[in-house]
Design a protein around this motif. Sequence first.
Motif, PDB file in Angstrom:
ATOM      1  N   TRP B  11      -0.977   0.312  -5.861  1.00 50.45           N
ATOM      2  CA  TRP B  11      -1.769  -0.822  -5.384  1.00 50.45           C
ATOM      3  C   TRP B  11      -1.590  -2.073  -6.229  1.00 50.45           C
ATOM      4  O   TRP B  11      -2.097  -3.134  -5.883  1.00 50.45           O
ATOM      5  CB  TRP B  11      -3.258  -0.428  -5.345  1.00 50.45           C
ATOM      6  CG  TRP B  11      -3.505   0.660  -4.352  1.00 50.45           C
ATOM      7  CD1 TRP B  11      -3.360   2.014  -4.545  1.00 50.45           C
ATOM      8  CD2 TRP B  11      -3.903   0.506  -2.989  1.00 50.45           C
ATOM      9  NE1 TRP B  11      -3.653   2.701  -3.396  1.00 50.45           N
ATOM     10  CE2 TRP B  11      -3.991   1.801  -2.425  1.00 50.45           C
ATOM     11  CE3 TRP B  11      -4.204  -0.596  -2.193  1.00 50.45           C
ATOM     12  CZ2 TRP B  11      -4.355   2.010  -1.098  1.00 50.45           C
ATOM     13  CZ3 TRP B  11      -4.583  -0.394  -0.879  1.00 50.45           C
ATOM     14  CH2 TRP B  11      -4.653   0.907  -0.338  1.00 50.45           C
ATOM     15  N   MET B  36      -8.996   2.078  -4.926  1.00 51.13           N
ATOM     16  CA  MET B  36      -8.225   2.134  -3.682  1.00 51.13           C
ATOM     17  C   MET B  36      -7.651   3.532  -3.389  1.00 51.13           C
ATOM     18  O   MET B  36      -7.755   3.993  -2.245  1.00 51.13           O
ATOM     19  CB  MET B  36      -7.117   1.070  -3.661  1.00 51.13           C
ATOM     20  CG  MET B  36      -7.631  -0.371  -3.591  1.00 51.13           C
ATOM     21  SD  MET B  36      -8.979  -0.642  -2.445  1.00 51.13           S
ATOM     22  CE  MET B  36      -8.125  -1.283  -1.042  1.00 51.13           C
ATOM     23  N   GLY B  41      -6.910   4.907   2.014  1.00 49.66           N
ATOM     24  CA  GLY B  41      -6.120   4.001   2.846  1.00 49.66           C
ATOM     25  C   GLY B  41      -4.714   3.842   2.301  1.00 49.66           C
ATOM     26  O   GLY B  41      -4.321   4.519   1.343  1.00 49.66           O
ATOM     27  N   ASN B  45      -1.791  -0.840   5.334  1.00 46.67           N
ATOM     28  CA  ASN B  45      -2.872  -1.118   6.283  1.00 46.67           C
ATOM     29  C   ASN B  45      -4.017  -1.899   5.662  1.00 46.67           C
ATOM     30  O   ASN B  45      -5.079  -2.028   6.259  1.00 46.67           O
ATOM     31  CB  ASN B  45      -3.414   0.187   6.857  1.00 46.67           C
ATOM     32  CG  ASN B  45      -2.555   0.675   8.011  1.00 46.67           C
ATOM     33  OD1 ASN B  45      -1.782  -0.090   8.575  1.00 46.67           O
ATOM     34  ND2 ASN B  45      -2.681   1.932   8.347  1.00 46.67           N
ATOM     35  N   THR B  46      -3.779  -2.386   4.445  1.00 46.58           N
ATOM     36  CA  THR B  46      -4.841  -3.084   3.734  1.00 46.58           C
ATOM     37  C   THR B  46      -4.462  -4.550   3.562  1.00 46.58           C
ATOM     38  O   THR B  46      -3.318  -4.867   3.250  1.00 46.58           O
ATOM     39  CB  THR B  46      -5.059  -2.437   2.352  1.00 46.58           C
ATOM     40  OG1 THR B  46      -5.322  -1.042   2.545  1.00 46.58           O
ATOM     41  CG2 THR B  46      -6.217  -3.081   1.623  1.00 46.58           C
ATOM     42  N   THR B  64      -0.601  -5.098  -1.514  1.00 43.67           N
ATOM     43  CA  THR B  64      -1.001  -4.890  -0.130  1.00 43.67           C
ATOM     44  C   THR B  64      -0.510  -6.105   0.646  1.00 43.67           C
ATOM     45  O   THR B  64       0.172  -6.957   0.089  1.00 43.67           O
ATOM     46  CB  THR B  64      -2.533  -4.824  -0.008  1.00 43.67           C
ATOM     47  OG1 THR B  64      -3.064  -6.092  -0.410  1.00 43.67           O
ATOM     48  CG2 THR B  64      -3.118  -3.727  -0.889  1.00 43.67           C
ATOM     49  N   ASP B  89      -7.685  -2.638   7.316  1.00 46.10           N
ATOM     50  CA  ASP B  89      -8.792  -2.646   6.368  1.00 46.10           C
ATOM     51  C   ASP B  89      -8.756  -4.026   5.713  1.00 46.10           C
ATOM     52  O   ASP B  89      -7.899  -4.295   4.877  1.00 46.10           O
ATOM     53  CB  ASP B  89      -8.510  -1.522   5.356  1.00 46.10           C
ATOM     54  CG  ASP B  89      -9.609  -1.394   4.330  1.00 46.10           C
ATOM     55  OD1 ASP B  89     -10.686  -1.966   4.542  1.00 46.10           O
ATOM     56  OD2 ASP B  89      -9.368  -0.715   3.310  1.00 46.10           O
ATOM     57  N   TRP B  91     -10.208  -7.146   3.540  1.00 47.24           N
ATOM     58  CA  TRP B  91     -11.098  -7.539   2.448  1.00 47.24           C
ATOM     59  C   TRP B  91     -11.053  -9.056   2.287  1.00 47.24           C
ATOM     60  O   TRP B  91     -10.009  -9.671   2.496  1.00 47.24           O
ATOM     61  CB  TRP B  91     -10.655  -6.903   1.127  1.00 47.24           C
ATOM     62  CG  TRP B  91     -10.686  -5.398   1.095  1.00 47.24           C
ATOM     63  CD1 TRP B  91      -9.960  -4.541   1.858  1.00 47.24           C
ATOM     64  CD2 TRP B  91     -11.495  -4.587   0.226  1.00 47.24           C
ATOM     65  NE1 TRP B  91     -10.262  -3.238   1.525  1.00 47.24           N
ATOM     66  CE2 TRP B  91     -11.192  -3.238   0.524  1.00 47.24           C
ATOM     67  CE3 TRP B  91     -12.429  -4.861  -0.772  1.00 47.24           C
ATOM     68  CZ2 TRP B  91     -11.798  -2.163  -0.157  1.00 47.24           C
ATOM     69  CZ3 TRP B  91     -13.025  -3.796  -1.447  1.00 47.24           C
ATOM     70  CH2 TRP B  91     -12.718  -2.460  -1.133  1.00 47.24           C
ATOM     71  N   ARG B 189     -16.903  -0.740   1.570  1.00 45.28           N
ATOM     72  CA  ARG B 189     -15.695  -0.433   2.347  1.00 45.28           C
ATOM     73  C   ARG B 189     -15.989   0.617   3.429  1.00 45.28           C
ATOM     74  O   ARG B 189     -15.452   0.560   4.528  1.00 45.28           O
ATOM     75  CB  ARG B 189     -14.616   0.039   1.378  1.00 45.28           C
ATOM     76  CG  ARG B 189     -13.526   0.876   1.950  1.00 45.28           C
ATOM     77  CD  ARG B 189     -12.614   0.105   2.907  1.00 45.28           C
ATOM     78  NE  ARG B 189     -11.350   0.799   3.108  1.00 45.28           N
ATOM     79  CZ  ARG B 189     -11.204   1.974   3.698  1.00 45.28           C
ATOM     80  NH1 ARG B 189     -12.276   2.587   4.181  1.00 45.28           N
ATOM     81  NH2 ARG B 189     -10.029   2.538   3.812  1.00 45.28           N
TER      82      ARG B 189
END
Lengths: 628, 339
Positions: B11, B36, B41, B45-46, B64, B89, B91, B189
Amino acid sequence: MADPAETIDADRSPVEVDRVIIRFAGDSGDGMQLTGDRFTAASAVFGNDLSTLPEYPAEIRAPAGTLAGVSAFQVHISDHEITTPGDAPNVLVAMNPAALRSELKRLVDGGTVLVNTDAFTERNLEKAGYEVNPLTDGTLDHVTVYEVPMTSLTKEAVAPLGVKPRDAERSKNFFALGLISWMYTRPEGPTLTWIDQHFASKPQVAAANRAAFMAGHAFGETAELFDHPYAVRPAVRPPGTYTNITGNVALAWGLVAAGRQSGLPIFLGSYPITPASDILHELSKYKSFGIRTFQAEDEIAGIGSAIGAAFGGHLAVTTTSGPGVALKGEAMGLAVSLELPLVIVDIQRGGPSTGLPTKTEQADLFQAMYGRHGESPLPIVAAHSPAACFDAAIEAARIALKYRTPVMLLSDGYLANGSEPWRIPDVSDLPDISVEFATEPNHTDPDGNAVFWPYKRDPLTLARPWAVPGTPGLEHRIGGIEKADGTGNISYDPANHERMVHLRADKIAGIANDIPPVELTGDTDGAELLVVGWGSTWGAIDGAANRVRARGRRVAHAHLTHLNPFPPNLGEILARHDRVVVPELNLGQLSRLLRAEFLVDAHSITKVQGVPFTAGELEAAFLKELGA
Amino acid sequence: MSSTITTPQDWASDQEVRWCPGCGDYSILKAVQLLMPELGGTPANTVFISGIGCSSRFPYYLDTYGMHSIHGRAPAIATGLAVAREDLDVWVVGGDGDMLSIGGNHLIHALRRNVNLTILLFNNQIYGLTKGQYSPTSEVGKVTKSTPFGSLDHPFNPVSVALGAEASFVARTHDMDRGHMMEMFRRAREHRGAALVEIYQNCNVFNDGAFESITSRSARDDMLIPLVHGEPVRFGADKQKGVTIDGQGRAQIVNVADVGEEAILVHDESRPDPGLAFMLSRLASGPDEPTPIGVFRAVDRPDYGSQVTAQLEAATERGGPGDLDALLHSRPSWEVAPA
């Protein structure tokens, strides 16, 4: 043209005329837009060529009976091809003194006025600023006047239905429509069917409107006030299926088509604003096409949400008018920097500031061209007629998707609300504007690893890859900070910034190789005068150029759909004409762009009254330019 | 995809982190990177979307998808993405100036619509990137470069603002407690809909120690009021203090011994009405009084994006998928036959 008032036919069979311009005028609450719309619809289905110009105040209900509250709808119908709603009406329907006072000056000499005498009360005359009744003081001596007590005749007609007198009066516009429909031998079916459908949930209103319409029709037939009705034959046109369409509906449908032709779902982020809201309304209906419409909290969120959806791989659109474009400026710059596809629709209206919300203008060209900070060029596409908004929307989407850039699509209040017949295209003839998302790494790093560079460009188009979230291995970050050429990482390197500024500019400039050359019409060889126009002035320029040619002068017309970049042959066309004029509904914005780009002595013809040029105005201007 | 096993390294991006040494943002980034993998996830997809400000550099440091957008607009941009792509997803990261001043409008509308977003609001009560002007959360009287005689503005309480917008999930945490941050981020989340987490974050250059009197290890017991669903709201080294609701409906800090345990408010984050959570948010007017942290509110409300999708699906079910040819022929039309 034949003058409707001249010929008398004893047997009262219809007299043929080749065209007529009718102007319906009344108070904002009198339903004049609807009346004009219905007359237009019946004429369209009948097969006439036509062009319309709705004009209404910005106030939803201005004080009743005042000049400020006058709402008008002009429609031009003909048995041949026409391109404008007409210079001056032959027939004026005036539902009250204010409408007569405000609109009479537009009528051709010897034209026809139908007045609703019931509305000519002392109080209404006073509100309209008449000290003496114009029906009796000679004001109307130069025109043919038909005095019809429309309100009382309507009340009588609907009385058997048990309608309350106040409600009964509201049907008087259908009486006027019935009378005019008789005068111009319009088929009654389309209007009656529409009444039944539109008022299906209010049977009494439907019955009242129907009765009023039929009473107006019967009045024309039996009152012996009129010598005879008129007929305007269907126009000769290319075979096909036609429908009457406004610019805003055509533009919305063009976006629907662009979604289908690109294979992408559509996302519209928009904030309500006149005269663009109808596109939001229209697209909101088409959920089964997978179209997401989002009424945002403000103009900035309208474009912001669209940018987010574009990042996610949707065909993203934001619709607005000039004030909204101003608010979107910073986000447009972000979209330029992100190099994501986005269609920004500006339905121009009179400005600056709130300006003339319901009136037309072309004064946002500079805003479209330059209304962002930094060097942030974007392509501009402009529609030239209501129906042409369909193709213009597809073209704007095509450029946006192929070059990964925001595109400005310009229309205006006149195109948005005006209508004309449109030959419905065969959907299999629509262009393929599909694009491919990136799915694989596109670069090898010094260690031999396959990596994804979000700003590595297609060498031909200079477009960057479109890698949408959800694609494994292509995770990347983009932003408004200057990016290193290729990697897209943050870079403050001076030489890199200059390179990126040039790359973005070159990408947009290169689109010139991918758009059609501008077509020259009229005297394509050896014209004395070249007229260059853009957007909604097309119809008036075309009409005026024809008239000037009919006087034996040689005139060519080049009309621009692409304003940035210009078509590749424009410079050559300008260079071989000694006299160039540019009519615009602004103070000369295109003419200045042409002067700057091509060093041409383009003369500007301008009008900023919130209404389109008439062909007559341009005819006079062209002749003046020719020294005639 | 959710079964993919990732590590914190998966990540972290290769970009050098460029916050000032000692900035509270580092600990928030670490908490997110550690969390994370636990959420199941994938980086693909983030998406992290930020506005402008120090904290808005956040997306660059995560491997991401991400967008560092323009000042204040992250909630609007993220709304478009989350509505268009329910599978992602999404943020949102930003500071108090970004999301409560220039972007305040977008924040409250994202919250009221209940867009499926996890929003991290870094509150350091100062403008850092522009080098030290007061912010919409700065205390009255604050002396900064732009307020040499002290600021006059009454500050926003971000939790109160979010509750006023009827956010379905509202929490508060701080940058000195990684475990608490991770727990709040996880809860946010996992919440379907708009989830806002206010993070008290120290700007050690322009507003150092703004939260020290409540978040330092020695102060926490007496100054932080942990909100735990289903439990009495108590704090202090021996849980000797608690919160009650008085006859006027106001939250009050009391000695448990004075009122008895049964008088202490039992926290219910799922109350449909946000009123009580709002009263709890009013307990402290600034970070020098005992301040509640934890989840103020977590209620189920249909999220915006799935309702948008449901409308599309219902329309398609009713009339079949959109047919362009049928649409173009849907208005009155007429035929012109070949001559």
